[in-house]
Design an enzyme around this catalytic site. Structure first.
Site, PDB file in Angstrom:
ATOM      1  CG  ASN A  39      35.357 -37.932  29.689  1.00 19.06           C
ATOM      2  OD1 ASN A  39      35.203 -39.107  29.389  1.00 19.06           O
ATOM      3  ND2 ASN A  39      36.490 -37.274  29.430  1.00 19.06           N
ATOM      4  CG  ASP A  54      38.550 -30.072  25.715  1.00 13.94           C
ATOM      5  OD1 ASP A  54      39.316 -30.681  24.939  1.00 13.94           O
ATOM      6  OD2 ASP A  54      37.320 -30.006  25.539  1.00 13.94           O
ATOM      7  N   PRO A  63      47.235 -30.350  26.455  1.00 16.87           N
ATOM      8  CG  PRO A  63      48.823 -32.046  26.448  1.00 16.87           C
ATOM      9  CD  PRO A  63      47.997 -31.190  27.372  1.00 16.87           C
ATOM     10  CG  ASP A  64      43.998 -31.187  20.212  1.00 19.58           C
ATOM     11  OD1 ASP A  64      44.200 -32.303  19.690  1.00 19.58           O
ATOM     12  OD2 ASP A  64      42.900 -30.607  20.177  1.00 19.58           O
ATOM     13  CB  ILE A  65      46.625 -36.214  22.112  1.00 26.48           C
ATOM     14  CG1 ILE A  65      46.895 -35.963  23.596  1.00 26.48           C
ATOM     15  CG2 ILE A  65      47.357 -37.454  21.616  1.00 26.48           C
ATOM     16  CD1 ILE A  65      46.155 -36.883  24.537  1.00 26.48           C
ATOM     17  CG  PHE A  93      35.831 -40.604  17.343  1.00 25.67           C
ATOM     18  CD1 PHE A  93      36.866 -41.321  16.762  1.00 25.67           C
ATOM     19  CD2 PHE A  93      34.604 -41.238  17.506  1.00 25.67           C
ATOM     20  CE1 PHE A  93      36.687 -42.637  16.351  1.00 25.67           C
ATOM     21  CE2 PHE A  93      34.405 -42.548  17.106  1.00 25.67           C
ATOM     22  CZ  PHE A  93      35.447 -43.250  16.525  1.00 25.67           C
ATOM     23  CE  LYS A 131      35.621 -30.395  18.319  1.00 25.85           C
ATOM     24  NZ  LYS A 131      34.853 -31.179  19.276  1.00 25.85           N
ATOM     25  CE  LYS A 157      40.875 -31.009  17.709  1.00 25.99           C
ATOM     26  NZ  LYS A 157      40.886 -31.769  18.956  1.00 25.99           N
TER      27      LYS A 157
HETATM   28  O1  PMT Z   1      34.256 -44.548  25.339  1.00 31.81           O
HETATM   29  P1  PMT Z   1      32.776 -44.758  25.019  1.00 31.81           P
HETATM   30  O2  PMT Z   1      31.922 -44.799  26.235  1.00 31.81           O
HETATM   31  O3  PMT Z   1      32.581 -45.943  24.108  1.00 31.81           O
HETATM   32  O4  PMT Z   1      32.268 -43.464  24.209  1.00 31.81           O
HETATM   33  C1  PMT Z   1      32.783 -43.226  22.928  1.00 31.81           C
HETATM   34  C2  PMT Z   1      33.034 -41.739  22.706  1.00 31.81           C
HETATM   35  C3  PMT Z   1      31.720 -40.990  22.726  1.00 31.81           C
HETATM   36  C4  PMT Z   1      33.977 -41.184  23.792  1.00 31.81           C
HETATM   37  C5  PMT Z   1      33.754 -41.625  21.296  1.00 31.81           C
HETATM   38  O5  PMT Z   1      32.922 -42.148  20.307  1.00 31.81           O
HETATM   39  C6  PMT Z   1      34.078 -40.185  20.958  1.00 31.81           C
HETATM   40  O6  PMT Z   1      33.269 -39.440  20.430  1.00 31.81           O
HETATM   41  N1  PMT Z   1      35.344 -39.776  21.258  1.00 31.81           N
HETATM   42  C7  PMT Z   1      35.820 -38.413  21.122  1.00 31.81           C
HETATM   43  C8  PMT Z   1      35.476 -37.649  22.368  1.00 31.81           C
HETATM   44  C9  PMT Z   1      36.023 -36.246  22.371  1.00 31.81           C
HETATM   45  O7  PMT Z   1      36.749 -35.902  23.257  1.00 31.81           O
HETATM   46  O8  PMT Z   1      35.697 -35.489  21.373  1.00 31.81           O
HETATM   47  P2  PMT Z   1      36.186 -33.960  21.159  1.00 31.81           P
HETATM   48  O9  PMT Z   1      35.260 -33.440  20.138  1.00 31.81           O
HETATM   49  O10 PMT Z   1      36.224 -33.249  22.463  1.00 31.81           O
HETATM   50  O11 PMT Z   1      37.651 -34.092  20.624  1.00 31.81           O
HETATM   51  C10 PMT Z   1      37.949 -34.070  19.223  1.00 31.81           C
HETATM   52  C11 PMT Z   1      39.081 -34.998  18.920  1.00 31.81           C
HETATM   53  O12 PMT Z   1      40.297 -34.480  19.477  1.00 31.81           O
HETATM   54  C12 PMT Z   1      38.927 -36.401  19.473  1.00 31.81           C
HETATM   55  O13 PMT Z   1      39.450 -37.271  18.522  1.00 31.81           O
HETATM   56  C13 PMT Z   1      39.792 -36.393  20.738  1.00 31.81           C
HETATM   57  O14 PMT Z   1      40.338 -37.668  21.018  1.00 31.81           O
HETATM   58  C14 PMT Z   1      40.879 -35.407  20.356  1.00 31.81           C
HETATM   59  N2  PMT Z   1      41.443 -34.647  21.467  1.00 31.81           N
HETATM   60  C15 PMT Z   1      40.660 -33.751  22.151  1.00 31.81           C
HETATM   61  C16 PMT Z   1      41.214 -32.993  23.147  1.00 31.81           C
HETATM   62  C17 PMT Z   1      42.580 -33.136  23.447  1.00 31.81           C
HETATM   63  N3  PMT Z   1      43.140 -32.431  24.408  1.00 31.81           N
HETATM   64  N4  PMT Z   1      43.324 -34.013  22.765  1.00 31.81           N
HETATM   65  C18 PMT Z   1      42.779 -34.754  21.790  1.00 31.81           C
HETATM   66  O15 PMT Z   1      43.469 -35.555  21.160  1.00 31.81           O
END
Ligand code: PMT
Length: 415
Positions: free
Chosen positions: A227, A296, A322-324, A340, A354, A358
């Protein structure tokens, strides 16, 4: 807003006070090396963080960059002459040495390092080093053989023992064509180190693990799914957390970014690697921040050889990663968990979902549909939620935003 040097906190207006170089007086000493041309950018970087900068140049530095350039950028006359009656009438060298909150010498050549170590006061720059009671940071810059020479190493070690700070050098290709240690840190890194130097230790004693960047999910040996995450937000968090006194472990997906100074960085590729790296060390951490854009899904069967174009269409079978973040939040001895949520619609609704699903302590909702913010941008804006509160952090550069988010975390963790 009271900034650098004072304790960061949420003020009475609900604004987040954060660290910067506002009101800090930085004396920049420029030695005579090819890296002197970077000092112009360093002045800019320090000033954009709010510092007042005055410049003192060695005689030989003026062969590489003109005092006029630095005067224009700093907004103050440049001092270079030890015996200049006009300059002494304005701000004499002792006054200049007393004025500074921090004396950065960049580039610090082998010659300047040796002369400061010997306590010589035969030109203005070294005289200021002798006369100041401000902390001194040396940013070495020289040919790699000169740097590894026992004389230079002995000088640096003796100066370090006397309490001078050594920022760098970096290693890499040099102006002389050689490769090795001796490159001056980039101006941005020096400005970051200065910010870290003055940051209030709001996170002292905390051990923070931060995930950053994208993950890469292999399709075959030459292709992957990923991504647009650049890692900038996560790296800014790591840098700011270190600046605020935390010990920081950065678990990074593939990025083009240099490691923030003072941070332990572990490189990973896919979500499985990221999970293993996180779980291997999470027990030692008191705060976990999931800033990585973790894919994901991953490919169900990674092809062992490069896949060939055998048909018009191709279907890849994907399986959930896996969701870390959720795995960390489910630990019996879980750290304070911050996620985030990168969303393009119904941002608050999805972010709060979320937070609950989570079992997080806090979530930073990131509207990534706004042009110029979020993925791969230098700026960002967040809306932060926790169980019984929220705080909007308007658009700003990612380092400032990181400091603001960490200030919120520090306050809420102990609320
Ligand atoms: O890296 P940059 O270019 O500076 O951009 C920053 C950013 C936009 C990537 C950052 O600010 C941000 O929003 N990061 C979270 C991106 C994300 O994957 O969001 P999510 O809504 O899909 O995931 C929710 C949370 O679960 C996140 O904290 C993610 O790290 C975590 N996650 C998601 C999926 C997974 N399999 N494991 C996880 O731990």
């Amino acid at each position: 807003m009271a900034l650098c040097g004072k304790v960061s906190a949420i003020n009475l207006q609900g604004e987040i006070e954060c660290v910067s170089l506002t009101n800090k007086k930085i004396l920049l000493g420029i030695g005579g090396g090819i890296a002197a041309y970077k000092s112009a950018d360093l002045v800019r970087r320090l000033k954009e963080r709010g510092a007042e900068v005055r410049v003192v140049m060695s005689q030989s530095a003026q062969e590489f960059i003109t005092p006029l350039t630095l005067q224009a950028l700093s907004g103050h006359p440049v001092a270079s002459d030890l015996l200049d009656p006009a300059a002494e009438a304005a701000m004499g060298h002792i006054e200049l040495a007393r004025w500074a909150d921090l004396f950065i010498i960049a580039p610090a050549t082998a010659n300047i390092i040796a002369r400061i170590n010997a306590g010589m006061a035969d030109e203005l720059l070294t005289t200021c080093a002798l006369a100041t009671s401000a902390p001194i940071a040396l940013c070495p810059a020289m040919n790699q053989q000169m740097y590894i020479n026992a004389a230079t190493q002995a000088n640096l070690s003796s100066l370090s023992q006397r309490g001078l700070h050594l920022w760098g050098p970096a290693s890499g290709s040099q102006a002389c064509g050689e490769v090795g240690p001796g490159r001056m840190l980039e101006p941005l890194q020096i400005a970051e180190a200065a910010t870290a130097f003055f940051a209030p230790p709001l996170l002292a004693g905390e051990h923070i693990m931060i995930t950053a960047g994208p993950t890469r999910e292999a399709i075959d040996p030459v292709r992957y799914i990923s991504n647009h995450s650049s890692g900038k937000m996560g790296y800014a968090l790591a840098q700011a957390a270190h600046a605020m006194g935390a010990s920081v472990t950065l678990i990074s997906g593939p990025t083009a970014l240099a490691s923030p100074v003072g941070v332990t960085r572990i490189n990973v590729e896919g979500a499985d690697d990221m999970l293993s790296a996180v779980m291997a060390d999470i027990a030692q951490h008191s705060i976990f921040i999931g800033c990585a854009a973790v894919a994901d899904y991953k490919v169900a069967d990674i092809a062992p050889q490069k896949m060939k174009k055998s048909s018009e269409n191709m279907t890849l079978a994907l399986v959930r990663n896996p969701d870390i973040l959720a795995s960390v939040a489910a630990l019996a001895n879980k750290p304070y968990c911050v996620g985030f949520a990168a969303e393009t619609q119904d941002v608050e609704h999805y972010a709060k979902g979320k937070l609950a699903a989570k079992k997080l302590d806090m979530i930073a909702a990131n509207d990534v549909s706004v042009p110029g913010l979020g993925f791969n941008a230098d700026s960002n804006a967040l809306h932060v939620f926790w169980q019984d509160g929220q705080h909007a952090l308007p658009a700003t550069n990612k380092l400032t935003l990181a400091q603001q988010l960490l200030t919120l975390i520090a306050n809420q963790k102990h609320a």
